[in-house]
Design a protein around this motif. Structure first.
Motif, PDB file in Angstrom:
ATOM      1  N   TYR A  68      -2.711 -11.474   1.692  1.00  0.00           N
ATOM      2  CA  TYR A  68      -2.543 -12.786   1.078  1.00  0.00           C
ATOM      3  C   TYR A  68      -1.389 -13.608   1.667  1.00  0.00           C
ATOM      4  CZ  TYR A  68      -5.921 -11.219  -2.364  1.00  0.00           C
ATOM      5  OH  TYR A  68      -7.062 -10.763  -2.977  1.00  0.00           O
ATOM      6  N   GLU A  69      -0.338 -12.938   2.072  1.00  0.00           N
ATOM      7  CA  GLU A  69       0.817 -13.651   2.624  1.00  0.00           C
ATOM      8  C   GLU A  69       0.670 -13.894   4.122  1.00  0.00           C
ATOM      9  OE1 GLU A  69       3.582 -14.864   1.150  1.00  0.00           O
ATOM     10  OE2 GLU A  69       3.143 -14.137  -0.864  1.00  0.00           O
ATOM     11  N   GLY A  70      -0.012 -12.982   4.814  1.00  0.00           N
ATOM     12  CA  GLY A  70      -0.108 -13.060   6.261  1.00  0.00           C
ATOM     13  C   GLY A  70       1.137 -12.477   6.907  1.00  0.00           C
ATOM     14  N   LEU A  71       1.131 -12.404   8.203  1.00  0.00           N
ATOM     15  CA  LEU A  71       2.239 -11.841   8.968  1.00  0.00           C
ATOM     16  C   LEU A  71       2.626 -12.822  10.062  1.00  0.00           C
ATOM     17  CD1 LEU A  71       4.129  -9.570  10.035  1.00  0.00           C
ATOM     18  CD2 LEU A  71       2.163  -8.715  11.326  1.00  0.00           C
ATOM     19  N   SER A  72       3.904 -13.151  10.115  1.00  0.00           N
ATOM     20  CA  SER A  72       4.410 -13.998  11.183  1.00  0.00           C
ATOM     21  C   SER A  72       5.695 -13.389  11.719  1.00  0.00           C
ATOM     22  CB  SER A  72       4.678 -15.419  10.691  1.00  0.00           C
ATOM     23  OG  SER A  72       5.183 -16.193  11.758  1.00  0.00           O
ATOM     24  N   LEU A  73       5.709 -13.095  13.003  1.00  0.00           N
ATOM     25  CA  LEU A  73       6.896 -12.518  13.629  1.00  0.00           C
ATOM     26  C   LEU A  73       7.913 -13.588  14.015  1.00  0.00           C
ATOM     27  CD1 LEU A  73       5.178  -9.796  15.838  1.00  0.00           C
ATOM     28  CD2 LEU A  73       6.090  -9.592  13.514  1.00  0.00           C
ATOM     29  N   LYS A  74       7.536 -14.833  13.826  1.00  0.00           N
ATOM     30  CA  LYS A  74       8.449 -15.955  14.082  1.00  0.00           C
ATOM     31  C   LYS A  74       8.517 -16.818  12.825  1.00  0.00           C
ATOM     32  CE  LYS A  74       7.836 -15.878  18.964  1.00  0.00           C
ATOM     33  NZ  LYS A  74       8.601 -16.291  20.040  1.00  0.00           N
ATOM     34  N   PRO A  75       9.639 -17.495  12.617  1.00  0.00           N
ATOM     35  CA  PRO A  75       9.778 -18.337  11.419  1.00  0.00           C
ATOM     36  C   PRO A  75       8.725 -19.444  11.365  1.00  0.00           C
ATOM     37  CG  PRO A  75      11.893 -18.066  12.526  1.00  0.00           C
ATOM     38  CD  PRO A  75      10.843 -17.501  13.436  1.00  0.00           C
ATOM     39  N   VAL A 108       3.946   3.182  -8.296  1.00  0.00           N
ATOM     40  CA  VAL A 108       3.168   2.148  -7.625  1.00  0.00           C
ATOM     41  C   VAL A 108       2.751   2.653  -6.252  1.00  0.00           C
ATOM     42  CG1 VAL A 108       3.295  -0.184  -6.666  1.00  0.00           C
ATOM     43  CG2 VAL A 108       4.414   0.315  -8.836  1.00  0.00           C
ATOM     44  N   ASN A 109       1.506   2.422  -5.905  1.00  0.00           N
ATOM     45  CA  ASN A 109       1.033   2.763  -4.565  1.00  0.00           C
ATOM     46  C   ASN A 109       1.575   1.688  -3.611  1.00  0.00           C
ATOM     47  OD1 ASN A 109      -0.418   2.935  -2.149  1.00  0.00           O
ATOM     48  ND2 ASN A 109      -2.247   3.724  -3.179  1.00  0.00           N
ATOM     49  N   ILE A 110       2.701   2.008  -2.996  1.00  0.00           N
ATOM     50  CA  ILE A 110       3.402   1.048  -2.135  1.00  0.00           C
ATOM     51  C   ILE A 110       2.508   0.585  -0.991  1.00  0.00           C
ATOM     52  CG2 ILE A 110       5.387   0.696  -0.595  1.00  0.00           C
ATOM     53  CD1 ILE A 110       6.100   0.770  -3.574  1.00  0.00           C
ATOM     54  N   GLN A 111       1.764   1.493  -0.379  1.00  0.00           N
ATOM     55  CA  GLN A 111       0.911   1.096   0.743  1.00  0.00           C
ATOM     56  C   GLN A 111      -0.166   0.123   0.299  1.00  0.00           C
ATOM     57  OE1 GLN A 111       1.597   1.759   4.043  1.00  0.00           O
ATOM     58  NE2 GLN A 111       0.111   0.101   4.219  1.00  0.00           N
ATOM     59  N   ALA A 112      -0.738   0.341  -0.891  1.00  0.00           N
ATOM     60  CA  ALA A 112      -1.749  -0.586  -1.400  1.00  0.00           C
ATOM     61  C   ALA A 112      -1.133  -1.966  -1.627  1.00  0.00           C
ATOM     62  CB  ALA A 112      -2.370  -0.056  -2.691  1.00  0.00           C
ATOM     63  N   LEU A 113       0.088  -1.990  -2.154  1.00  0.00           N
ATOM     64  CA  LEU A 113       0.779  -3.262  -2.363  1.00  0.00           C
ATOM     65  C   LEU A 113       1.052  -3.951  -1.032  1.00  0.00           C
ATOM     66  CD1 LEU A 113       2.204  -5.375  -4.097  1.00  0.00           C
ATOM     67  CD2 LEU A 113       4.238  -3.899  -4.058  1.00  0.00           C
ATOM     68  N   LYS A 114       1.540  -3.182  -0.037  1.00  0.00           N
ATOM     69  CA  LYS A 114       1.800  -3.753   1.288  1.00  0.00           C
ATOM     70  C   LYS A 114       0.526  -4.344   1.881  1.00  0.00           C
ATOM     71  CE  LYS A 114       5.670  -0.900   2.878  1.00  0.00           C
ATOM     72  NZ  LYS A 114       6.056   0.116   3.886  1.00  0.00           N
ATOM     73  N   ASP A 115      -0.573  -3.597   1.793  1.00  0.00           N
ATOM     74  CA  ASP A 115      -1.850  -4.073   2.329  1.00  0.00           C
ATOM     75  C   ASP A 115      -2.279  -5.379   1.664  1.00  0.00           C
ATOM     76  OD1 ASP A 115      -1.901  -1.847   3.963  1.00  0.00           O
ATOM     77  OD2 ASP A 115      -3.351  -0.742   2.721  1.00  0.00           O
ATOM     78  N   GLN A 116      -2.104  -5.438   0.339  1.00  0.00           N
ATOM     79  CA  GLN A 116      -2.499  -6.651  -0.407  1.00  0.00           C
ATOM     80  C   GLN A 116      -1.600  -7.824  -0.029  1.00  0.00           C
ATOM     81  OE1 GLN A 116      -3.663  -6.181  -4.506  1.00  0.00           O
ATOM     82  NE2 GLN A 116      -2.432  -7.973  -5.074  1.00  0.00           N
ATOM     83  N   LEU A 117      -0.287  -7.596   0.046  1.00  0.00           N
ATOM     84  CA  LEU A 117       0.635  -8.678   0.419  1.00  0.00           C
ATOM     85  C   LEU A 117       0.345  -9.175   1.834  1.00  0.00           C
ATOM     86  CD1 LEU A 117       3.948  -7.323  -1.115  1.00  0.00           C
ATOM     87  CD2 LEU A 117       2.606  -9.288  -1.914  1.00  0.00           C
ATOM     88  N   LEU A 118       0.065  -8.261   2.742  1.00  0.00           N
ATOM     89  CA  LEU A 118      -0.282  -8.655   4.108  1.00  0.00           C
ATOM     90  C   LEU A 118      -1.528  -9.531   4.108  1.00  0.00           C
ATOM     91  CD1 LEU A 118       0.091  -8.500   7.184  1.00  0.00           C
ATOM     92  CD2 LEU A 118      -1.192  -6.353   7.135  1.00  0.00           C
TER      93      LEU A 118
END
Length: 143
Positions: free
Chosen positions: A19-26, A7-17
């Motif tokens: 669709y999921e977004g990034l939050s450094l706080k809960p 699996v292209n891990i970086q491609a998966l990370k990019d896709q998850l980022l």
């Protein structure tokens, strides 16, 4: 079943980022779960012991840098007394620790009994109870 190497891990990370977004706080996700990072469900998954250790190491590195920068007497203290100040800063924040002006003056004067008394004469000591008493005793003994 695909293996990690297939699996292209970086491609998966990019896709998850994306669709999921990034939050450094809960935050609360659309399913009502406490979440952090890129979709980490803290309620159902929580953290592994390795993740907790990683976070703790980062927090310790940060508190050492802050305390050694803001507390003049820090470098001249024994290992035990350094650990006491770091413990207090971890609990109170460095700003909170810096409010212990009488304790810090006593440390600068090498008066460890007075420093311990000043630790105990605080709202912090009332809040943390046994922890404060144990740390104050270590402050006096230096061990």
């Amino acid at each position: 079943m695909a293996h990690l190497s297939e699996v292209n891990i970086q491609a998966l990370k990019d896709q998850l980022l994306r669709y999921e977004g990034l939050s450094l706080k809960p935050y609360i996700c659309t399913q009502g779960k406490l979440t952090i990072g890129i979709g980490r469900n803290l309620e159902d998954k929580g953290l592994s012991l390795d993740e907790v250790d990683y976070l703790l190491n980062n927090d310790i590195t940060s508190v050492i840098a802050q305390v050694s920068t803001h507390i003049r007497v820090f470098e001249s203290l024994s290992e035990t007394r350094k650990i006491i100040l770091l413990d207090m800063a971890f609990n109170l924040g460095t700003t909170g620790l810096c409010k212990f002006k009488k304790m810090l003056r006593a440390l600068e004067a090498g008066n460890y009994s007075l420093a311990a008394a000043e630790m105990l004469d605080s709202r912090w000591a009332e809040q943390v109870g046994v922890r404060a008493h144990e740390l104050a005793q270590k402050m006096v003994l230096g061990e």
